[in-house]
Write an enzyme that holds these catalytic residues in place. Structure first.
Site, PDB file in Angstrom:
ATOM      1  N   ARG A 147       7.698  -6.224  -4.204  1.00 23.92           N
ATOM      2  CA  ARG A 147       7.318  -5.553  -2.956  1.00 23.92           C
ATOM      3  C   ARG A 147       8.548  -4.917  -2.280  1.00 23.92           C
ATOM      4  O   ARG A 147       8.722  -3.710  -2.319  1.00 23.92           O
ATOM      5  CB  ARG A 147       6.634  -6.570  -2.012  1.00 23.92           C
ATOM      6  CG  ARG A 147       5.922  -5.943  -0.819  1.00 23.92           C
ATOM      7  CD  ARG A 147       6.807  -5.601   0.341  1.00 23.92           C
ATOM      8  NE  ARG A 147       7.578  -6.732   0.842  1.00 23.92           N
ATOM      9  CZ  ARG A 147       8.552  -6.621   1.736  1.00 23.92           C
ATOM     10  NH1 ARG A 147       8.878  -5.431   2.216  1.00 23.92           N
ATOM     11  NH2 ARG A 147       9.237  -7.685   2.147  1.00 23.92           N
ATOM     12  N   ASP A 148       9.442  -5.741  -1.749  1.00 24.06           N
ATOM     13  CA  ASP A 148      10.597  -5.188  -1.024  1.00 24.06           C
ATOM     14  C   ASP A 148      11.483  -4.403  -1.985  1.00 24.06           C
ATOM     15  O   ASP A 148      12.052  -3.369  -1.628  1.00 24.06           O
ATOM     16  CB  ASP A 148      11.398  -6.344  -0.397  1.00 24.06           C
ATOM     17  CG  ASP A 148      12.191  -5.928   0.825  1.00 24.06           C
ATOM     18  OD1 ASP A 148      12.379  -4.717   1.021  1.00 24.06           O
ATOM     19  OD2 ASP A 148      12.647  -6.810   1.566  1.00 24.06           O
TER      20      ASP A 148
ATOM     21  N   HIS B  68      15.946 -14.114   4.888  1.00 20.63           N
ATOM     22  CA  HIS B  68      15.688 -12.903   4.086  1.00 20.63           C
ATOM     23  C   HIS B  68      16.864 -11.958   4.349  1.00 20.63           C
ATOM     24  O   HIS B  68      16.852 -11.179   5.310  1.00 20.63           O
ATOM     25  CB  HIS B  68      14.354 -12.321   4.577  1.00 20.63           C
ATOM     26  CG  HIS B  68      13.910 -11.049   3.948  1.00 20.63           C
ATOM     27  ND1 HIS B  68      12.862 -10.975   3.059  1.00 20.63           N
ATOM     28  CD2 HIS B  68      14.330  -9.767   4.099  1.00 20.63           C
ATOM     29  CE1 HIS B  68      12.657  -9.725   2.697  1.00 20.63           C
ATOM     30  NE2 HIS B  68      13.549  -8.973   3.321  1.00 20.63           N
TER      31      HIS B  68
ATOM     32  N   HIS C 124      19.316  -8.910   3.379  1.00 18.37           N
ATOM     33  CA  HIS C 124      19.713  -7.748   2.590  1.00 18.37           C
ATOM     34  C   HIS C 124      21.239  -7.783   2.481  1.00 18.37           C
ATOM     35  O   HIS C 124      21.915  -8.361   3.326  1.00 18.37           O
ATOM     36  CB  HIS C 124      19.196  -6.466   3.245  1.00 18.37           C
ATOM     37  CG  HIS C 124      17.709  -6.293   3.069  1.00 18.37           C
ATOM     38  ND1 HIS C 124      17.162  -5.408   2.189  1.00 18.37           N
ATOM     39  CD2 HIS C 124      16.663  -6.951   3.647  1.00 18.37           C
ATOM     40  CE1 HIS C 124      15.834  -5.503   2.232  1.00 18.37           C
ATOM     41  NE2 HIS C 124      15.499  -6.433   3.108  1.00 18.37           N
TER      42      HIS C 124
ATOM     43  N   CYS D  80      14.407  -1.005   3.065  1.00 18.27           N
ATOM     44  CA  CYS D  80      13.217  -0.638   3.828  1.00 18.27           C
ATOM     45  C   CYS D  80      13.281   0.851   4.098  1.00 18.27           C
ATOM     46  O   CYS D  80      14.280   1.352   4.611  1.00 18.27           O
ATOM     47  CB  CYS D  80      13.162  -1.431   5.136  1.00 18.27           C
ATOM     48  SG  CYS D  80      11.753  -0.967   6.130  1.00 18.27           S
TER      49      CYS D  80
ATOM     50  N   ASN E 171      18.008  -6.231  -1.250  1.00 22.27           N
ATOM     51  CA  ASN E 171      17.978  -7.667  -0.942  1.00 22.27           C
ATOM     52  C   ASN E 171      19.055  -8.368  -1.753  1.00 22.27           C
ATOM     53  O   ASN E 171      19.497  -7.863  -2.774  1.00 22.27           O
ATOM     54  CB  ASN E 171      16.630  -8.269  -1.352  1.00 22.27           C
ATOM     55  CG  ASN E 171      15.500  -7.807  -0.481  1.00 22.27           C
ATOM     56  OD1 ASN E 171      14.982  -6.714  -0.658  1.00 22.27           O
ATOM     57  ND2 ASN E 171      15.114  -8.625   0.471  1.00 22.27           N
TER      58      ASN E 171
HETATM   59  P1  HMG Z   1      -0.622   3.727  12.282  1.00 23.99           P
HETATM   60  O1  HMG Z   1      -0.258   5.138  12.142  1.00 23.99           O
HETATM   61  O2  HMG Z   1      -0.217   3.034  13.534  1.00 23.99           O
HETATM   62  O3  HMG Z   1      -2.149   3.461  12.154  1.00 23.99           O
HETATM   63  O4  HMG Z   1      -0.114   2.969  11.012  1.00 23.99           O
HETATM   64  P2  HMG Z   1      -3.368   4.276  11.656  1.00 23.99           P
HETATM   65  O5  HMG Z   1      -4.468   3.292  11.769  1.00 23.99           O
HETATM   66  O6  HMG Z   1      -3.484   5.568  12.399  1.00 23.99           O
HETATM   67  O7  HMG Z   1      -3.108   4.589  10.097  1.00 23.99           O
HETATM   68  C1  HMG Z   1      -2.243   5.595   9.605  1.00 23.99           C
HETATM   69  C2  HMG Z   1      -2.641   5.868   8.147  1.00 23.99           C
HETATM   70  O8  HMG Z   1      -2.489   4.652   7.396  1.00 23.99           O
HETATM   71  C3  HMG Z   1      -4.118   6.259   7.984  1.00 23.99           C
HETATM   72  O9  HMG Z   1      -4.204   7.111   6.846  1.00 23.99           O
HETATM   73  C4  HMG Z   1      -4.797   4.972   7.631  1.00 23.99           C
HETATM   74  O10 HMG Z   1      -5.972   5.150   6.895  1.00 23.99           O
HETATM   75  C5  HMG Z   1      -3.739   4.285   6.794  1.00 23.99           C
HETATM   76  P3  HMG Z   1      -4.263   8.712   6.989  1.00 23.99           P
HETATM   77  O11 HMG Z   1      -5.388   9.007   7.939  1.00 23.99           O
HETATM   78  O12 HMG Z   1      -2.920   9.106   7.548  1.00 23.99           O
HETATM   79  O13 HMG Z   1      -4.504   9.169   5.573  1.00 23.99           O
HETATM   80  N1  HMG Z   1      -3.816   2.825   6.822  1.00 23.99           N
HETATM   81  C6  HMG Z   1      -3.816   2.047   5.732  1.00 23.99           C
HETATM   82  N2  HMG Z   1      -3.764   2.337   4.431  1.00 23.99           N
HETATM   83  C7  HMG Z   1      -3.783   1.292   3.551  1.00 23.99           C
HETATM   84  N3  HMG Z   1      -3.823   0.009   3.949  1.00 23.99           N
HETATM   85  C8  HMG Z   1      -3.885  -0.316   5.250  1.00 23.99           C
HETATM   86  C9  HMG Z   1      -3.872   0.727   6.203  1.00 23.99           C
HETATM   87  N4  HMG Z   1      -3.914   0.751   7.548  1.00 23.99           N
HETATM   88  C10 HMG Z   1      -3.883   2.040   7.920  1.00 23.99           C
HETATM   89  N5  HMG Z   1      -3.893  -1.578   5.624  1.00 23.99           N
HETATM   90  C11 HMG Z   1       0.586   1.131   9.636  1.00 23.99           C
HETATM   91  C12 HMG Z   1       0.115   1.577  11.005  1.00 23.99           C
HETATM   92  C13 HMG Z   1       1.245  -0.207   9.806  1.00 23.99           C
HETATM   93  C14 HMG Z   1      -0.608   1.052   8.700  1.00 23.99           C
HETATM   94  C15 HMG Z   1       1.603   2.160   9.056  1.00 23.99           C
HETATM   95  O14 HMG Z   1       2.589   2.432  10.039  1.00 23.99           O
HETATM   96  C16 HMG Z   1       2.286   1.679   7.798  1.00 23.99           C
HETATM   97  O15 HMG Z   1       1.652   1.551   6.763  1.00 23.99           O
HETATM   98  N6  HMG Z   1       3.609   1.458   7.853  1.00 23.99           N
HETATM   99  C17 HMG Z   1       4.390   1.030   6.687  1.00 23.99           C
HETATM  100  C18 HMG Z   1       4.981  -0.323   6.980  1.00 23.99           C
HETATM  101  C19 HMG Z   1       5.739  -0.839   5.774  1.00 23.99           C
HETATM  102  O16 HMG Z   1       5.177  -1.050   4.720  1.00 23.99           O
HETATM  103  N7  HMG Z   1       7.061  -1.074   5.957  1.00 23.99           N
HETATM  104  C20 HMG Z   1       7.872  -1.655   4.926  1.00 23.99           C
HETATM  105  C21 HMG Z   1       7.632  -3.128   4.788  1.00 23.99           C
HETATM  106  S1  HMG Z   1       8.381  -4.103   6.101  1.00 23.99           S
HETATM  107  C22 HMG Z   1       9.949  -4.480   5.467  1.00 23.99           C
HETATM  108  O17 HMG Z   1      10.342  -3.964   4.460  1.00 23.99           O
HETATM  109  C23 HMG Z   1      10.784  -5.506   6.183  1.00 23.99           C
HETATM  110  C24 HMG Z   1      10.753  -6.876   5.471  1.00 23.99           C
HETATM  111  O18 HMG Z   1      11.187  -6.775   4.130  1.00 23.99           O
HETATM  112  C25 HMG Z   1      11.666  -7.864   6.216  1.00 23.99           C
HETATM  113  C26 HMG Z   1      13.068  -7.296   6.472  1.00 23.99           C
HETATM  114  O19 HMG Z   1      13.771  -6.969   5.520  1.00 23.99           O
HETATM  115  O20 HMG Z   1      13.386  -7.192   7.655  1.00 23.99           O
HETATM  116  C27 HMG Z   1       9.345  -7.471   5.475  1.00 23.99           C
HETATM  117 MG    MG Z   2      13.286  -6.763   3.478  1.00 17.65          MG
END
Ligand code: HMG
Ligand code: MG
Length: 306
Positions: A15-16, A207, A209, A240, A249
């Protein structure tokens, strides 16, 4: 010093690790990677995320990946879910756990998931409740726990308060993310001291990086505080897309080597894990970021020539 005798590694590479790669791995390669990681003895594997495919195209095939995986009973797959729609998809795929992901700053939260910290908690409350109701374990991430690409320094108290809020929602484990890898060991220690006032450290994972090369030192400092759950990514993949400048990571191989040599059990076989890292690096056409893998692979090549 209360170093744990056994550490549980949560492998976040599929995933990450893959979410930030420019090369899109086909479903078969993702499945092969996850199977190799499980064969190495990793029992907790984050297999993907149900997020917007426009924002994170690398995770768009999570459903197809999960549909074809047949995990042995001791291996737990989990996925990130940002909302109820994500949870519904996760439930349909039969995963054992999901993770919700919040951030310690409003700046990062808005970039990553499009809402403030307070709004994210309100969004997650019914998701966590429904997930627990369906028998899943729910992890809560806190990004930017040691620094934010948009807001700079982060107060440990802010992280502690959010950890308490996520635990109150029902998250069984809170993973503190140094998303951009800026933290140093005594900072990690101070963070854990503060978080420990609100949430038992038995519930905390770390966690890191490795952007600034501090991850192993930070992990060791965290173990000294009594933390025993460590996130890592095979071959040091990761980053990210919404954290400019974030490095990979910490490499799982490097964590396993450090723990093996320190007499701390992980249940992971380093040689098999290195093979998994070699496989994914070849598929991605990128260099292995694990220093341990690079050293041991150079040794294998020397032995082969001798
Ligand atoms: P939004 O714009 O606030 O909400 O997105 P929305 O409801 O308007 O949805 C936007 C689009 O996402 C729409 O599609 C939805 O259908 C779709 P469009 O009309 O543009 O074609 N959508 C979805 N698609 C699939 N599955 C779903 C879903 N929900 C909505 N569940 C949202 C809010 C959170 C969905 C969006 O901002 C998003 O997907 N962001 C990506 C977040 C992400 O994956 N970030 C990386 C992971 S976090 C990380 O890496 C940190 C971590 O490792 C820890 C660390 O290192 O700190 C965990
Ligand atoms: Mg991360």
């Amino acid at each position: 010093m209360s170093i744990p005798q056994r550490v549980r590694i949560v492998e976040v590479g599929p995933r990450d690790g893959l979410q930030n790669e420019s090369v899109l791995l086909p479903v078969e390669a993702k499945i092969a990677l996850i199977e190799k990681l499980a064969a190495a003895g990793l029992r907790d594997i984050e297999a993907g995320s149900f997020v917007s495919a426009k924002r994170v195209p690398q995770m768009a095939d999570t459903k197809a990946v999960l549909a074809r995986l047949r995990p042995p009973p001791h291996v737990h797959f989990s996925v990130l879910v940002p909302n109820m729609r994500g949870l519904d998809e996760a439930l349909a795929c039969g995963v054992r756990g999901v993770a919700v992901f919040a951030a310690a700053t409003d700046g990062f939260s808005k970039e990553n998931i499009g809402c403030s910290i307070a709004e994210s908690l309100a969004r997650y409350a019914p998701v966590v409740e429904a997930a627990i109701g369906a028998g899943l374990e729910v992890r809560g991430y806190i990004s930017c726990a040691l620094g934010c690409p948009y807001e700079g320094e982060v107060a440990p108290r802010a992280v502690a308060t959010l950890a308490r809020d996520l635990a109150a929602l029902g998250c069984h484990e809170i993973s503190l993310g140094d998303t951009i890898g800026v933290g140093a060991p005594l900072q990690a220690r101070r963070l854990l001291e503060e978080v420990g006032r609100d949430v038992p450290l038995a519930q905390i994972a770390v966690h890191f990086h490795d952007t600034y090369g501090q991850a192993l030192a930070n992990i060791f400092a965290s173990l000294e505080m009594g933390v025993s759950v460590v996130d890592a990514s095979v071959a040091g993949l990761g980053g990210c897309p919404f954290a400019p400048g974030a490095g990979g990571n910490v490499a799982t191989e490097d964590v396993v080597y450090m723990l093996d040599r320190s007499g701390i059990e992980t249940g992971v076989d380093l040689a098999t894990l290195i093979d998994a890292g070699v496989y994914v690096c070849e598929r991605l056409g990128r260099e292995n970021q694990s220093r341990v893998a690079r050293a041991l692979l150079a040794g294998r090549r020397r032995d082969h020539r001798a």
